[in-house]
Design a protein around this motif. Sequence first.
Motif, short mmCIF file in Angstrom:
data_model
loop_
_atom_site.label_atom_id
_atom_site.label_comp_id
_atom_site.label_asym_id
_atom_site.label_seq_id
_atom_site.Cartn_x
_atom_site.Cartn_y
_atom_site.Cartn_z
N GLU A 197 -4.99 10.62 3.95
CA GLU A 197 -5.90 10.13 5.00
C GLU A 197 -5.81 8.61 5.12
O GLU A 197 -5.86 8.07 6.23
N ILE A 198 -5.65 7.93 4.00
CA ILE A 198 -5.50 6.47 4.04
C ILE A 198 -4.20 6.10 4.75
O ILE A 198 -4.16 5.19 5.58
N SER A 243 -4.46 6.38 8.44
CA SER A 243 -5.18 5.29 9.10
C SER A 243 -4.27 4.11 9.39
O SER A 243 -4.60 3.25 10.20
N ALA A 300 -5.46 10.28 -0.26
CA ALA A 300 -4.42 9.26 -0.11
C ALA A 300 -3.70 9.43 1.22
O ALA A 300 -3.37 8.44 1.89
N ILE A 355 0.84 -1.20 0.00
CA ILE A 355 0.00 0.00 0.00
C ILE A 355 0.87 1.25 0.00
O ILE A 355 0.63 2.21 -0.74
#
Length: 232
Positions: free
Chosen positions: A155-156, A159, A153, A90
Amino acid sequence: MLPSLKVERPNVTLRELALQKMRTAILDARFLPGDRLVERALCEELGVSRTVVREVLRHLETEGLIQTLPNQGPIVAILDMQSAAEIYEIRALLEGEAAMACAQQADETLVTVLGECIAHIQHAFDEQDHYAVRDLTSAFYERMFIGGRKHVAWEIVQSLTARINRLRALTIASDDRGRQVVQEMQHILAAIRAHDGHGARLAARAHVERVADIARGLLGEGHENASWRRAG
C-alpha cells in the motif's frame, strides 16, 4: 422483504476518465516536466468542464505529478535528484524486505507467475513498448509483495506509484536498460525460487541501487526531457 445490501459498482465518472487521461499523458511525455498546464486548453483537449479539470489537477498534485508555482499556476512537476534519491531509498528498503519474505513463502505457482511476468517484460522491451514495461513491472512487484504477505508495504508503494513510474519512464529509455532489467529481475527470481531470503533481499536492493545510479546520472546531466521524448 428487506432490500438487498449488494453494492452496485458505479460507472467510471467523467472525472476519473479525465484523471486517467492526464496521468497517462504525463507518464507518456505528452506533457513534459516544466510544461504549464492551462485550464482553458485542457478543457478543450479533454472535452470536460473547468470544474473537472481543476479537480483532476488537484488530485495529480497529491500524486506528485503536478506542482503549482506562484504567479504561474500548475506545471508538470520537475524531478529533482533529492526527491528521486528518497524514492529509491524507500523502494530499496521495501522491495528488499518483500523479496526476502517472498523467498521464504513462495510456492511453485508463484515462482511460475513471477517468471511469466519477467518474460512479458522482456517482450515489451523488445517491442519498445515502454508503457507495457511500466505496467508489467508494477504487476511483478505486486505479486512479489503479496506473495510475501507484505500488504501494508505494498500500500505504501502504491501511494508512490505515479512518482515511481515517472522515474521508470526516465530510466527504461536509457541505452541497453532492457537487458539489464531482465537480468536483475532474474537474479531476484532465482533467489526466490531457491528460497534464499538473504539472496533475494540483496538482489532486490542491488536492482534498485543500479536504477538509482542511472536516474542520478540522467537527472544530473539534465537529460530528463530528452529521455522522456524517447520513452514516448
